[in-house]
Design a protein around this motif. Sequence first.
Motif, PDB file in Angstrom:
ATOM      1  N   HIS A 159      42.436  55.669  44.237  1.00  0.00           N
ATOM      2  CA  HIS A 159      42.124  57.097  44.326  1.00  0.00           C
ATOM      3  C   HIS A 159      42.098  57.579  45.770  1.00  0.00           C
ATOM      4  O   HIS A 159      42.286  58.772  46.032  1.00  0.00           O
ATOM      5  CB  HIS A 159      40.771  57.385  43.671  1.00  0.00           C
ATOM      6  N   PHE A 160      41.860  56.665  46.709  1.00  0.00           N
ATOM      7  CA  PHE A 160      41.770  57.050  48.119  1.00  0.00           C
ATOM      8  C   PHE A 160      43.073  56.767  48.868  1.00  0.00           C
ATOM      9  O   PHE A 160      43.143  56.978  50.078  1.00  0.00           O
ATOM     10  CB  PHE A 160      40.601  56.327  48.774  1.00  0.00           C
ATOM     11  N   GLY A 161      44.077  56.289  48.146  1.00  0.00           N
ATOM     12  CA  GLY A 161      45.382  56.099  48.750  1.00  0.00           C
ATOM     13  C   GLY A 161      45.438  55.036  49.818  1.00  0.00           C
ATOM     14  O   GLY A 161      46.251  55.122  50.745  1.00  0.00           O
ATOM     15  N   ILE A 162      44.566  54.020  49.710  1.00  0.00           N
ATOM     16  CA  ILE A 162      44.577  52.954  50.710  1.00  0.00           C
ATOM     17  C   ILE A 162      45.349  51.746  50.163  1.00  0.00           C
ATOM     18  O   ILE A 162      45.528  51.609  48.957  1.00  0.00           O
ATOM     19  CB  ILE A 162      43.147  52.534  51.105  1.00  0.00           C
ATOM     20  N   PRO A 163      45.819  50.857  51.050  1.00  0.00           N
ATOM     21  CA  PRO A 163      46.496  49.649  50.578  1.00  0.00           C
ATOM     22  C   PRO A 163      45.559  48.798  49.719  1.00  0.00           C
ATOM     23  O   PRO A 163      44.390  48.610  50.063  1.00  0.00           O
ATOM     24  CB  PRO A 163      46.860  48.920  51.878  1.00  0.00           C
ATOM     25  N   VAL A 164      46.082  48.293  48.620  1.00  0.00           N
ATOM     26  CA  VAL A 164      45.300  47.472  47.695  1.00  0.00           C
ATOM     27  C   VAL A 164      46.006  46.139  47.530  1.00  0.00           C
ATOM     28  O   VAL A 164      47.188  46.091  47.188  1.00  0.00           O
ATOM     29  CB  VAL A 164      45.143  48.184  46.337  1.00  0.00           C
ATOM     30  N   LEU A 165      45.264  45.048  47.782  1.00  0.00           N
ATOM     31  CA  LEU A 165      45.810  43.696  47.659  1.00  0.00           C
ATOM     32  C   LEU A 165      45.035  42.953  46.580  1.00  0.00           C
ATOM     33  O   LEU A 165      43.805  42.914  46.609  1.00  0.00           O
ATOM     34  CB  LEU A 165      45.691  42.936  48.979  1.00  0.00           C
ATOM     35  N   LEU A 166      45.778  42.323  45.660  1.00  0.00           N
ATOM     36  CA  LEU A 166      45.160  41.703  44.492  1.00  0.00           C
ATOM     37  C   LEU A 166      45.640  40.270  44.309  1.00  0.00           C
ATOM     38  O   LEU A 166      46.685  39.881  44.829  1.00  0.00           O
ATOM     39  CB  LEU A 166      45.519  42.495  43.231  1.00  0.00           C
ATOM     40  N   SER A 167      44.877  39.527  43.518  1.00  0.00           N
ATOM     41  CA  SER A 167      45.383  38.249  43.030  1.00  0.00           C
ATOM     42  C   SER A 167      46.349  38.523  41.875  1.00  0.00           C
ATOM     43  O   SER A 167      46.427  39.656  41.378  1.00  0.00           O
ATOM     44  CB  SER A 167      44.226  37.371  42.539  1.00  0.00           C
ATOM     45  N   THR A 168      47.045  37.521  41.451  1.00  0.00           N
ATOM     46  CA  THR A 168      47.965  37.660  40.317  1.00  0.00           C
ATOM     47  C   THR A 168      47.313  37.195  39.020  1.00  0.00           C
ATOM     48  O   THR A 168      48.000  36.960  38.024  1.00  0.00           O
ATOM     49  CB  THR A 168      49.251  36.849  40.553  1.00  0.00           C
ATOM     50  N   GLU A 169      45.990  37.067  39.022  1.00  0.00           N
ATOM     51  CA  GLU A 169      45.290  36.479  37.884  1.00  0.00           C
ATOM     52  C   GLU A 169      44.914  37.517  36.821  1.00  0.00           C
ATOM     53  O   GLU A 169      44.681  38.688  37.115  1.00  0.00           O
ATOM     54  CB  GLU A 169      44.019  35.765  38.368  1.00  0.00           C
ATOM     55  N   THR A 170      44.861  37.058  35.606  1.00  0.00           N
ATOM     56  CA  THR A 170      44.384  37.780  34.412  1.00  0.00           C
ATOM     57  C   THR A 170      44.942  39.207  34.348  1.00  0.00           C
ATOM     58  O   THR A 170      46.145  39.392  34.356  1.00  0.00           O
ATOM     59  CB  THR A 170      42.834  37.730  34.317  1.00  0.00           C
ATOM     60  N   SER A 171      44.087  40.230  34.298  1.00  0.00           N
ATOM     61  CA  SER A 171      44.568  41.593  34.035  1.00  0.00           C
ATOM     62  C   SER A 171      45.075  42.323  35.265  1.00  0.00           C
ATOM     63  O   SER A 171      45.637  43.426  35.141  1.00  0.00           O
ATOM     64  CB  SER A 171      43.438  42.428  33.418  1.00  0.00           C
ATOM     65  N   LEU A 172      44.887  41.771  36.459  1.00  0.00           N
ATOM     66  CA  LEU A 172      45.113  42.557  37.678  1.00  0.00           C
ATOM     67  C   LEU A 172      46.556  43.031  37.854  1.00  0.00           C
ATOM     68  O   LEU A 172      46.779  44.187  38.243  1.00  0.00           O
ATOM     69  CB  LEU A 172      44.624  41.785  38.897  1.00  0.00           C
ATOM     70  N   PRO A 173      47.585  42.222  37.578  1.00  0.00           N
ATOM     71  CA  PRO A 173      48.951  42.763  37.684  1.00  0.00           C
ATOM     72  C   PRO A 173      49.214  43.903  36.709  1.00  0.00           C
ATOM     73  O   PRO A 173      49.980  44.827  37.019  1.00  0.00           O
ATOM     74  CB  PRO A 173      49.834  41.550  37.372  1.00  0.00           C
ATOM     75  N   GLU A 174      48.598  43.857  35.543  1.00  0.00           N
ATOM     76  CA  GLU A 174      48.745  44.939  34.560  1.00  0.00           C
ATOM     77  C   GLU A 174      48.147  46.237  35.082  1.00  0.00           C
ATOM     78  O   GLU A 174      48.738  47.313  34.937  1.00  0.00           O
ATOM     79  CB  GLU A 174      48.055  44.533  33.259  1.00  0.00           C
ATOM     80  N   ILE A 175      46.977  46.152  35.705  1.00  0.00           N
ATOM     81  CA  ILE A 175      46.285  47.349  36.168  1.00  0.00           C
ATOM     82  C   ILE A 175      46.865  47.854  37.488  1.00  0.00           C
ATOM     83  O   ILE A 175      47.093  49.046  37.665  1.00  0.00           O
ATOM     84  CB  ILE A 175      44.776  47.076  36.315  1.00  0.00           C
ATOM     85  N   GLY A 176      47.122  46.952  38.423  1.00  0.00           N
ATOM     86  CA  GLY A 176      47.670  47.367  39.720  1.00  0.00           C
ATOM     87  C   GLY A 176      49.122  47.791  39.644  1.00  0.00           C
ATOM     88  O   GLY A 176      49.562  48.650  40.412  1.00  0.00           O
ATOM     89  N   ALA A 177      49.876  47.188  38.712  1.00  0.00           N
ATOM     90  CA  ALA A 177      51.298  47.488  38.523  1.00  0.00           C
ATOM     91  C   ALA A 177      52.030  47.439  39.874  1.00  0.00           C
ATOM     92  O   ALA A 177      51.711  46.607  40.719  1.00  0.00           O
ATOM     93  CB  ALA A 177      51.472  48.828  37.813  1.00  0.00           C
ATOM     94  N   ASP A 178      52.984  48.348  40.094  1.00  0.00           N
ATOM     95  CA  ASP A 178      53.769  48.310  41.327  1.00  0.00           C
ATOM     96  C   ASP A 178      53.130  49.113  42.453  1.00  0.00           C
ATOM     97  O   ASP A 178      53.742  49.324  43.500  1.00  0.00           O
ATOM     98  CB  ASP A 178      55.186  48.813  41.076  1.00  0.00           C
ATOM     99  N   ALA A 179      51.877  49.545  42.252  1.00  0.00           N
ATOM    100  CA  ALA A 179      51.171  50.293  43.297  1.00  0.00           C
ATOM    101  C   ALA A 179      50.348  49.374  44.191  1.00  0.00           C
ATOM    102  O   ALA A 179      49.779  49.835  45.184  1.00  0.00           O
ATOM    103  CB  ALA A 179      50.252  51.346  42.664  1.00  0.00           C
TER     104      ALA A 179
END
Length: 358
Positions: free
Chosen positions: A279-299
Amino acid sequence: MPYRKIIVDCERMKYPFTGLYSFCLQLSQALLRHPELSPLELSFYVPPSSEGFLGSEADYKLQHSLHKMHNPKNNTKSVWHGTYQGSNYFPKNTSQPKMLTIHDLNFLYDERKSAEKKNKYLQQVQEKINRSQQLTVISEFTLDCVQNNLDTGNIPIEVIYNGCDVDLKINPPEQPGFISADENYIFSVGTIAQKKNFHVLPCLLAKNNFKLVIAGVNQDQAYYDRIIAEAKKWNVADRLILAGSVTEAEKWWLMKNAKAFAFPSLAEGFGLPVIEAMHFGIPVLLSTETSLPEIGADAAWYFPNFEPEQMQDTLAKCLQDFAENPERKNRSLQRAGDFSWEKAATAYIKLYKKLATQ
């Protein structure tokens, strides 16, 4: 419509600054203001400390530990929405229409738990499923987990994503006292517990002058100490801030002003902070585990693993890409807009009305 009353179990609001607290709060507010609520009437099952959280006009039923055995406040002429799969207050009677929301089966990914304990927890969830007429899950990932590990029989199950409404007019950002406005920092938030994987983050400070701010309730002192030990290993302990609980307003400030939001969690049913940060338009870095790729998608950007050099390289490329390509910020904002509590409330009300006619 024989069942006009819907009881929404908000018992988990006894634990502020947690994901389930936020889920109950945000969903309840969205349900009450929804234009399609009529003719349903809502009651909220809450711990005494949360009575009044929706204002004086809402109807509250107060939780008591004795209700684990018998809950006199649970009118069987109402639909019960169990908002948490681990609740001890899910009705045991078979005649009352019941809906169960399953957030995750994260215990399956906890290497510290024995197979016996995992099976015990699965059986507890299964018993609630067996008493339900409707199931909901908060992600496709959780749906797969449920269908692969539990027996849902002919009970309908629906994915309803969590919402994420960041209203800065109602709750304007407020600077916390432990960080100054001109400091560069990476932010993360969540309960201090092993599954959040926070200890991999201090290495990100090795090639810059950033600070690392981790906000969240400490539920595991041994793991808290491990995060500090990792920071000492990288000689960055003086730039690690374990902030403890922060208010919603302070969280918004920390997200708004961060150089990046890092969330290396190993087990998430959804991962609400991911969307909040977007929502704040900042870079977001995630693990590839469980639901996170689904929620983060290509953003979002993703750590390919937790090797320090790989993580440092991912952060550097992420910040460079974000600085050089304005469309990356726009994509983050667009992804955040895909999730709203109004959408979630619409889906839940539709199911309430279906159950109310049974």
